[in-house]
Design an enzyme around this catalytic site. Structure first.
Site, PDB file in Angstrom:
ATOM      1  N   GLU A 292      -5.548  -0.998 -14.818  1.00  0.00           N
ATOM      2  CA  GLU A 292      -5.749   0.368 -14.367  1.00  0.00           C
ATOM      3  C   GLU A 292      -6.072   1.280 -15.549  1.00  0.00           C
ATOM      4  O   GLU A 292      -5.620   1.044 -16.668  1.00  0.00           O
ATOM      5  CB  GLU A 292      -4.490   0.882 -13.658  1.00  0.00           C
ATOM      6  CG  GLU A 292      -4.151   0.150 -12.384  1.00  0.00           C
ATOM      7  CD  GLU A 292      -2.858   0.658 -11.772  1.00  0.00           C
ATOM      8  OE1 GLU A 292      -2.908   1.240 -10.676  1.00  0.00           O
ATOM      9  OE2 GLU A 292      -1.805   0.476 -12.395  1.00  0.00           O
TER      10      GLU A 292
ATOM     11  N   ASP B 234      -0.521  -4.726 -12.614  1.00  0.00           N
ATOM     12  CA  ASP B 234       0.021  -3.418 -12.270  1.00  0.00           C
ATOM     13  C   ASP B 234       1.208  -3.148 -13.177  1.00  0.00           C
ATOM     14  O   ASP B 234       2.211  -3.868 -13.137  1.00  0.00           O
ATOM     15  CB  ASP B 234       0.452  -3.381 -10.800  1.00  0.00           C
ATOM     16  CG  ASP B 234       1.005  -2.024 -10.404  1.00  0.00           C
ATOM     17  OD1 ASP B 234       0.228  -1.077 -10.256  1.00  0.00           O
ATOM     18  OD2 ASP B 234       2.247  -1.928 -10.248  1.00  0.00           O
TER      19      ASP B 234
ATOM     20  N   CYS C 105      -3.959  -1.263   1.693  1.00  0.00           N
ATOM     21  CA  CYS C 105      -3.346  -2.499   2.200  1.00  0.00           C
ATOM     22  C   CYS C 105      -4.123  -3.689   1.655  1.00  0.00           C
ATOM     23  O   CYS C 105      -5.354  -3.762   1.795  1.00  0.00           O
ATOM     24  CB  CYS C 105      -3.350  -2.503   3.723  1.00  0.00           C
ATOM     25  SG  CYS C 105      -2.688  -4.021   4.452  1.00  0.00           S
TER      26      CYS C 105
ATOM     27  N   ASP D  56       4.488  -2.784  -5.729  1.00  0.00           N
ATOM     28  CA  ASP D  56       3.820  -3.263  -6.937  1.00  0.00           C
ATOM     29  C   ASP D  56       3.028  -4.532  -6.678  1.00  0.00           C
ATOM     30  O   ASP D  56       1.933  -4.723  -7.239  1.00  0.00           O
ATOM     31  CB  ASP D  56       4.850  -3.485  -8.042  1.00  0.00           C
ATOM     32  CG  ASP D  56       5.551  -2.200  -8.448  1.00  0.00           C
ATOM     33  OD1 ASP D  56       4.968  -1.123  -8.243  1.00  0.00           O
ATOM     34  OD2 ASP D  56       6.688  -2.283  -8.960  1.00  0.00           O
TER      35      ASP D  56
ATOM     36  N   CYS E 153      -5.633  -5.796   5.131  1.00  0.00           N
ATOM     37  CA  CYS E 153      -6.751  -5.326   5.949  1.00  0.00           C
ATOM     38  C   CYS E 153      -7.597  -4.270   5.274  1.00  0.00           C
ATOM     39  O   CYS E 153      -8.678  -3.938   5.767  1.00  0.00           O
ATOM     40  CB  CYS E 153      -6.226  -4.789   7.286  1.00  0.00           C
ATOM     41  SG  CYS E 153      -5.163  -3.320   7.130  1.00  0.00           S
TER      42      CYS E 153
END
Length: 485
Positions: A323, A227, A377, A406, A380
């Site tokens: 990304e 990231d 998240c 991050d 989960c």
């Protein structure tokens, strides 16, 4: 020295070395690069002359069959026309013999490629931004570059000199043993050499066909998600749960005070003025060289840091997930443009692409541009509807997980590697994205109005031409170019 034999497993690779030419050799280098620029300008003017002539004849009502013929821009045609006119053209007759023929061939080849790009862009066959008509290159702004494909091109056996056509033997700043050993072992063959002036120094880049050995990674079964950010350059989280942060050194911000001082000195000197024809003073040239030296040092420090980061990542992990950032759009933000450009997001992506391709056990996965890595998240999988940029901590409403923003994004990117369908996300495949479901079911943003390109062509940017237009474009040759006006 063993004889080179091309075999399967050979790839084309570049080896770049800094040159240390003397005064005579530097004058010859600048002469060759200037000859390439002059040949480029001649080719642009020669081709466009027929375009302007036809436009003038059309304004006088000349019939179509009586108009001046289009001049093609293929490299063989340009070479033949240039060789016929260089003896009598006053722009070349007095000095063209001083340089190698490769210098003029470089300019003609660049002009041919420029016209090809313009024609393909005009017909919708070229991806990326629209290309305009080739323009003349200014002597003041043109990049000094020249390419050699024939003649004596070699790395000398002492490891500190290179030999180029018409330039002779030139000393190098650094040792050339990394290419020399491969040539002597018959595992590499030099194809061409390109000299270029960058950052106040001359460089030579050898394009060689090299035998690529299998390079193994340290942890082939581990995937890492990267990231990128401004405050922290990269947050790397692997599939084992380990998180590492790479700080952003901010080389440009560190040197801003020194640059302001150098720029102030330059502004107080008598610089060039194109409107009045005023030449710069010697003190201005000296001050400008000192300012450029600061810029060059910042660029070198940034490049060194990025190469060390990408090399360590490609050598350690079997899967790298990054990304698909819209860097060009991010640079339009006037508040963050300077820091984003200093970080080099696009350069990190480019280096990871070719460095992972070198290693057969490493693949590069590019996450979809609209994948919500920061809003999801990592515990989960719940997705938040909104997460403002000033909120630096992620708090999950479903499971109560509290984690750095991050770090959470990097963990989601690392987990994305296991969601890829076989055959997507391979090294260097920047156009394919992993097959993951979008939380809101959208693949891209909603567009309310048609773009300018759709309005003109009547089709979407990625759509194909109708069959009739495809046939017409295929039959159209360079001797009958497209309508320009």
């Amino acid at each position: 020295m063993k004889k080179f034999q091309a075999q399967p497993g050979f790839v084309v690779q570049a080896f770049r070395f800094a040159l240390d030419p003397n005064v005579t050799q530097e004058h010859a280098l600048r002469s060759h690069c200037g000859a390439a620029r002059a040949a480029y300008n001649w080719a642009v003017g020669w081709v466009e002359a027929s375009w302007w002539q036809r436009r003038a004849e059309e304004s006088y009502g000349v019939a179509e069959e009586q108009l001046t013929k289009w001049r093609p821009w293929s490299l063989p045609v340009l070479r033949k026309a240039f060789n016929e006119t260089k003896h009598t053209d006053p722009r070349f007759a007095a000095w063209w013999e001083e340089n190698s023929k490769e210098a003029y061939s470089t300019g003609l080849a660049n002009a041919s490629a420029a016209f090809d790009n313009y024609a393909k862009s005009k017909r919708g066959k070229r991806r990326g931004r629209a290309m305009g008509m080739p323009r003349f290159r200014s002597k003041r702004k043109a990049r000094l570059s020249c390419r050699f494909t024939t003649g004596t091109i070699r790395v000398d056996t002492d490891g500190r000199h290179v030999t180029l056509p018409r330039l002779g033997t030139v000393r190098t700043h650094e040792c050339t043993v990394k290419l020399l050993d491969r040539v002597q072992a018959a595992t590499a063959r030099i194809l061409s050499a390109t000299v270029r002036h960058e950052r106040g120094r001359w460089f030579v880049s050898f394009q060689a066909e090299v035998k690529r050995d299998l390079e193994r990674v340290a942890r082939p079964d581990v995937a890492v998600g990267i990231d990128l950010g401004v405050k922290t350059l990269a947050v790397m989280a692997d599939s084992t749960g380990e998180i590492r942060q790479v700080p952003n050194l901010g080389h440009y911000d560190t040197a801003r005070r020194q640059l302001r001082r150098a720029s102030r000195i330059v502004s107080r000197r008598q610089g060039p003025d194109r409107r009045t024809g005023r030449q710069p003073s010697k003190r201005w040239e000296k001050a400008n060289a000192q300012r450029n030296k600061v810029h060059h040092r910042v660029a070198n420090l940034r490049a060194d840091a990025l190469h060390k980061l990408t090399t360590s990542v490609a050598a350690e992990y079997g899967t790298v997930v990054v990304e698909d950032l819209n860097v060009a759009g991010m640079l339009r933000n006037r508040r963050l443009a300077r820091r984003i450009a200093d970080a080099g997001f696009g350069e990190i992506r480019r280096q990871l692409t070719y460095k992972t391709r070198r290693r057969h056990a490493t693949r590069l996965v590019v996450a979809d541009r609209w994948y919500p890595s920061s809003k999801t998240c990592s515990g989960c999988g719940a997705v938040k509807a909104k997460l403002p940029l000033h909120v630096r901590s992620y708090e999950c409403d479903a499971c109560g997980l509290v984690i750095d923003r991050d770090d959470n994004a990097a963990l989601n990117l690392a987990a994305l590697a296991t969601a890829c369908v076989t055959g997507t996300g391979v090294a260097g495949d920047q156009d394919t994205a992993p097959a993951v479901s979008k939380p809101r079911g959208a693949d891209q943003k909603t567009r309310a109005t048609r773009t300018r390109r759709e309005t003109v062509t009547g089709r979407a940017g990625g759509a194909t031409l109708p069959q009739q237009r495809q046939t017409e474009a295929r039959d159209r040759t360079q001797a009958e170019p497209l309508t320009l006006w």
